[in-house]
Scaffold this motif. Structure first.
Motif, PDB file in Angstrom:
ATOM      1  N   UNK A 164       0.804  -1.228   0.000  1.00  0.00           N
ATOM      2  CA  UNK A 164       0.000   0.000   0.000  1.00  0.00           C
ATOM      3  C   UNK A 164       0.838   1.278   0.000  1.00  0.00           C
ATOM      4  N   UNK A 165       1.841   1.353   0.890  1.00  0.00           N
ATOM      5  CA  UNK A 165       2.615   2.597   0.933  1.00  0.00           C
ATOM      6  C   UNK A 165       3.492   2.749  -0.307  1.00  0.00           C
ATOM      7  N   UNK A 166       3.769   1.637  -0.974  1.00  0.00           N
ATOM      8  CA  UNK A 166       4.510   1.708  -2.234  1.00  0.00           C
ATOM      9  C   UNK A 166       3.670   2.422  -3.297  1.00  0.00           C
ATOM     10  N   UNK A 167       2.380   2.080  -3.366  1.00  0.00           N
ATOM     11  CA  UNK A 167       1.494   2.767  -4.312  1.00  0.00           C
ATOM     12  C   UNK A 167       1.344   4.244  -3.947  1.00  0.00           C
ATOM     13  N   UNK A 181      -4.597   7.181  -3.882  1.00  0.00           N
ATOM     14  CA  UNK A 181      -5.885   6.711  -3.358  1.00  0.00           C
ATOM     15  C   UNK A 181      -5.931   5.188  -3.315  1.00  0.00           C
ATOM     16  N   UNK A 182      -5.402   4.546  -4.350  1.00  0.00           N
ATOM     17  CA  UNK A 182      -5.357   3.081  -4.370  1.00  0.00           C
ATOM     18  C   UNK A 182      -4.576   2.549  -3.174  1.00  0.00           C
ATOM     19  N   UNK A 186      -6.002   0.350  -0.079  1.00  0.00           N
ATOM     20  CA  UNK A 186      -5.409  -0.964   0.197  1.00  0.00           C
ATOM     21  C   UNK A 186      -4.990  -1.082   1.657  1.00  0.00           C
ATOM     22  N   UNK A 187      -4.368  -0.029   2.181  1.00  0.00           N
ATOM     23  CA  UNK A 187      -3.913  -0.051   3.572  1.00  0.00           C
ATOM     24  C   UNK A 187      -5.097  -0.171   4.521  1.00  0.00           C
ATOM     25  N   UNK A 188      -6.141   0.578   4.249  1.00  0.00           N
ATOM     26  CA  UNK A 188      -7.319   0.536   5.111  1.00  0.00           C
ATOM     27  C   UNK A 188      -8.023  -0.816   5.014  1.00  0.00           C
ATOM     28  N   UNK A 189      -8.097  -1.370   3.808  1.00  0.00           N
ATOM     29  CA  UNK A 189      -8.717  -2.685   3.631  1.00  0.00           C
ATOM     30  C   UNK A 189      -7.916  -3.770   4.343  1.00  0.00           C
ATOM     31  N   UNK A 190      -6.581  -3.653   4.289  1.00  0.00           N
ATOM     32  CA  UNK A 190      -5.734  -4.631   4.973  1.00  0.00           C
ATOM     33  C   UNK A 190      -5.962  -4.584   6.482  1.00  0.00           C
ATOM     34  N   UNK A 213       0.490   4.780   9.723  1.00  0.00           N
ATOM     35  CA  UNK A 213       0.799   5.006   8.308  1.00  0.00           C
ATOM     36  C   UNK A 213      -0.492   5.149   7.505  1.00  0.00           C
ATOM     37  N   UNK A 214      -1.512   4.400   7.888  1.00  0.00           N
ATOM     38  CA  UNK A 214      -2.802   4.533   7.220  1.00  0.00           C
ATOM     39  C   UNK A 214      -3.360   5.942   7.385  1.00  0.00           C
ATOM     40  N   UNK A 215      -3.262   6.489   8.595  1.00  0.00           N
ATOM     41  CA  UNK A 215      -3.751   7.850   8.835  1.00  0.00           C
ATOM     42  C   UNK A 215      -2.924   8.882   8.074  1.00  0.00           C
TER      43      UNK A 215
END
Length: 222
Positions: A164-167, A181-182, A186-190, A213-215
């Protein structure tokens, strides 16, 4: 991210039980729990508490991860985290340098060797470190290097094409908000997935950095 309704009551009970703990890991778990409950005042109180505890007597990647977790807490409180990030980066780089000459030829072996574990931990730490510094190209490079020493079957399936953080980092580096946004989604879904299947125990601290990191990622698109 949403705590399932059935977990709210036991989570609040657990947080009350551990409220007076002087263990920095427990404090960080409380910060995560209150954060997921969206009680930001209590979250920030426990973040400050674990930041203020003495640094533990750890070495190598363990110390680097601890310093990085404290840096993340500082960032959530809008405090300067450069020194902690610098120290963590140096430790991760040192451990990676030790591990690289001893990596096995077959990275898909059933039981990872100690150097392989060290290298994976170091690459992951350096990826997150670069992200927290907003060094987008470095973050992407570390993500690619890190994924090269982890077989696909060990990765959460959506992460096989990119973390996620790579995207997010790719998007920020190329001014492509669709990619950002993707990565955020992804991070939130994970995190929602690990909450719902029980891997993430919100009274423990293991996913505090992922939560933060998600925030931080979400703030980039708002």
């Amino acid at each position: 991210m949403k705590i399932p309704e059935h977990l709210n009551k036991p989570l609040l009970e657990q947080l009350a039980d551990q409220a007076d703990s002087d263990d920095f890991l427990v404090m960080r778990g409380s910060a995560l729990g209150y954060g997921l409950l969206e009680d930001m005042e209590k979250r920030n109180e426990y973040i400050q508490k674990f930041i203020d505890t003495p640094k533990p007597e750890l070495l190598g990647n363990e110390l680097a991860r601890e310093l990085q977790a404290r840096a993340v807490g500082m960032l959530l409180l809008d405090q300067k985290a450069t020194d902690s990030l610098d120290q963590a980066k140096k430790l991760f780089e040192t451990e990676l340098e030790k591990a690289l000459p001893n990596l096995p030829e077959d990275i898909a072996i059933d039981v990872a060797t100690e150097p392989l574990k060290m290298a994976r931990q170091s690459r992951s730490g350096l990826m997150e470190n670069a992200f927290l510094r907003k060094e987008w190209k470095t973050c992407v490079n570390e993500a690619e290097h890190g994924r090269s020493i982890i077989p696909d079957y060990l990765l959460y399936q959506p992460h096989r094409e990119g973390y996620p953080i790579e995207f997010v980092a790719k998007g920020m580096d190329n001014s492509n908000m669709d990619l950002v946004t993707k990565g955020v989604e992804m991070q939130e879904e994970f995190l929602q997935y690990v909450i719902e299947v029980g891997y993430l125990k919100p009274w423990e601290e293991a996913y505090f950095v992922s939560y933060a990191i998600s925030l931080i990622s979400r703030n980039l698109v708002e």
